[in-house]
Design a protein around this motif. Structure first.
Motif, PDB file in Angstrom:
ATOM      1  N   UNK A 153       0.822  -1.220   0.000  1.00  0.00           N
ATOM      2  CA  UNK A 153       0.000   0.000   0.000  1.00  0.00           C
ATOM      3  C   UNK A 153       0.856   1.270   0.000  1.00  0.00           C
ATOM      4  N   UNK A 154       0.411   2.244  -0.786  1.00  0.00           N
ATOM      5  CA  UNK A 154       1.052   3.561  -0.875  1.00  0.00           C
ATOM      6  C   UNK A 154       2.539   3.440  -1.201  1.00  0.00           C
ATOM      7  N   UNK A 155       2.832   2.548  -2.122  1.00  0.00           N
ATOM      8  CA  UNK A 155       4.210   2.348  -2.558  1.00  0.00           C
ATOM      9  C   UNK A 155       4.593   3.335  -3.645  1.00  0.00           C
ATOM     10  N   UNK A 156       5.681   3.006  -4.357  1.00  0.00           N
ATOM     11  CA  UNK A 156       6.173   3.886  -5.407  1.00  0.00           C
ATOM     12  C   UNK A 156       6.479   3.070  -6.649  1.00  0.00           C
ATOM     13  N   UNK A 157       6.418   3.735  -7.800  1.00  0.00           N
ATOM     14  CA  UNK A 157       6.624   3.027  -9.063  1.00  0.00           C
ATOM     15  C   UNK A 157       7.200   3.957 -10.111  1.00  0.00           C
ATOM     16  N   UNK A 158       8.065   3.383 -10.945  1.00  0.00           N
ATOM     17  CA  UNK A 158       8.459   4.028 -12.195  1.00  0.00           C
ATOM     18  C   UNK A 158       7.588   3.405 -13.267  1.00  0.00           C
ATOM     19  N   UNK A 159       6.836   4.229 -13.980  1.00  0.00           N
ATOM     20  CA  UNK A 159       5.826   3.735 -14.909  1.00  0.00           C
ATOM     21  C   UNK A 159       6.214   4.029 -16.345  1.00  0.00           C
ATOM     22  N   UNK A 160       6.144   3.001 -17.172  1.00  0.00           N
ATOM     23  CA  UNK A 160       6.235   3.167 -18.619  1.00  0.00           C
ATOM     24  C   UNK A 160       4.831   2.878 -19.145  1.00  0.00           C
ATOM     25  N   UNK A 161       4.111   3.942 -19.470  1.00  0.00           N
ATOM     26  CA  UNK A 161       2.723   3.762 -19.874  1.00  0.00           C
ATOM     27  C   UNK A 161       2.048   5.104 -20.054  1.00  0.00           C
ATOM     28  N   UNK A 162       0.717   5.052 -20.162  1.00  0.00           N
ATOM     29  CA  UNK A 162      -0.034   6.275 -20.412  1.00  0.00           C
ATOM     30  C   UNK A 162      -1.042   6.536 -19.294  1.00  0.00           C
ATOM     31  N   UNK A 163      -1.954   7.454 -19.542  1.00  0.00           N
ATOM     32  CA  UNK A 163      -2.806   7.976 -18.473  1.00  0.00           C
ATOM     33  C   UNK A 163      -3.680   6.921 -17.812  1.00  0.00           C
ATOM     34  N   UNK A 164      -4.101   5.898 -18.567  1.00  0.00           N
ATOM     35  CA  UNK A 164      -4.916   4.856 -17.963  1.00  0.00           C
ATOM     36  C   UNK A 164      -4.206   4.191 -16.799  1.00  0.00           C
ATOM     37  N   UNK A 165      -2.891   3.994 -16.943  1.00  0.00           N
ATOM     38  CA  UNK A 165      -2.104   3.329 -15.905  1.00  0.00           C
ATOM     39  C   UNK A 165      -1.695   4.304 -14.797  1.00  0.00           C
ATOM     40  N   UNK A 166      -1.182   5.453 -15.174  1.00  0.00           N
ATOM     41  CA  UNK A 166      -0.734   6.397 -14.143  1.00  0.00           C
ATOM     42  C   UNK A 166      -1.906   6.885 -13.288  1.00  0.00           C
ATOM     43  N   UNK A 167      -3.063   7.119 -13.917  1.00  0.00           N
ATOM     44  CA  UNK A 167      -4.236   7.555 -13.158  1.00  0.00           C
ATOM     45  C   UNK A 167      -4.672   6.488 -12.164  1.00  0.00           C
TER      46      UNK A 167
END
Length: 269
Positions: A88-102
């Motif tokens: 819970x409430x972790x952190x991530x480096x995201x390769x993706x678009x708004x559907x995923x980041x949102x």
């Protein structure tokens, strides 16, 4: 043997079942209208992590199909739910678009390039070599590797596009680390969808167009399955698989009469 329970809830894939790109498949609107009319709980599922449910609702409306936002379940939402359960409430480096980041923001995740808990790979139409390189280095430094879905390619009006699975294979080749895939055919996505509509696997049917994602994930989650012939899997390919759907139909239009009938679905008719 125990007789199958009546069908009370429905899960359905989107692309290849309800729409082709921006065009509705004949019978799709009638199928969804029948579900609403008869009070059947349902979700529209998609491995596509690019769009938010609001985006997808607008896309479907443009095709003449009306689906509420809350009735759309994406691999991005399933991924966010999984990570929220795990850390819970972790952190991530995201390769993706708004559907995923949102989806990740909404469960309280922080997007960062500095020592993230996870590298999360989703689908995007603009994969960046710089972002992929950053993902590789973060995984080598200890970040856990998650991917929204294993699809290696996707369709577009211009032809085939590389998808999440292809880029994940590139990262795996560079790091030696396999991702954990959340979307279909992982039955985890099916279980999360069932929980979302408070459905039981024994009284729910999965409708899909692919034997290797929709049918197998439904089967492994304990659902009965209907394969439509309007998408990826062709009729001559069905018998090549070691597992079979409960029923094969030409299109979603053939399922409309089944929605009204609160009775078991027990094989070809």
């Amino acid at each position: 043997m125990t007789r199958p329970r009546p069908v009370e809830c429905w899960l359905t894939d989107m692309d290849g079942v309800l729409v082709h790109e921006e065009s509705a498949i004949p019978g799709a609107a009638e199928f969804l209208a029948a579900l609403t009319e008869h009070g059947r709980r349902f979700l529209v599922l998609t491995n596509n992590s690019i769009f938010t449910p609001r985006d997808l609702r607008a896309r479907l409306l443009a095709s003449g199909i009306d689906v509420p936002e809350e009735s759309i379940w994406t691999s991005a939402l399933a991924t966010a739910q999984f990570l929220d359960d795990q850390r819970p409430r972790g952190s991530a480096f995201v390769v993706g678009e708004s559907g995923l980041t949102t989806a990740l923001y909404e469960v309280g995740y922080t997007m960062t390039e500095r020592d993230p808990d996870y590298v999360v790979l989703g689908e995007t139409r603009t994969y960046s070599f710089e972002a992929i390189t950053k993902a590789i280095r973060l995984i080598e430094a200890g970040a856990r590797f998650i991917a929204t879905n294993p699809d290696v390619s996707g369709p577009s009006q211009q032809g085939t596009l590389p998808a999440t699975g292809s880029v994940a294979a590139l990262i795996t080749a560079a790091t030696g680390r396999q991702p954990y895939y959340i979307g279909k055919p992982n039955p985890l996505m099916m279980r999360s969808a069932l929980n979302r509509i408070d459905a039981h696997s024994e009284s729910t049917v999965m409708v899909g167009d692919r034997m290797d994602t929709d049918v197998i994930s439904g089967l492994e989650a304990g659902l009965r399955t209907i394969l439509v012939m309007t998408g990826s899997t062709r009729p001559h390919q069905v018998d090549q698989f070691p597992y079979q759907p409960t029923r094969v139909v030409d299109s979603v239009a053939d399922i409309v009469p089944l929605v009204a009938e609160l009775r078991p679905l027990d094989g070809p008719s």
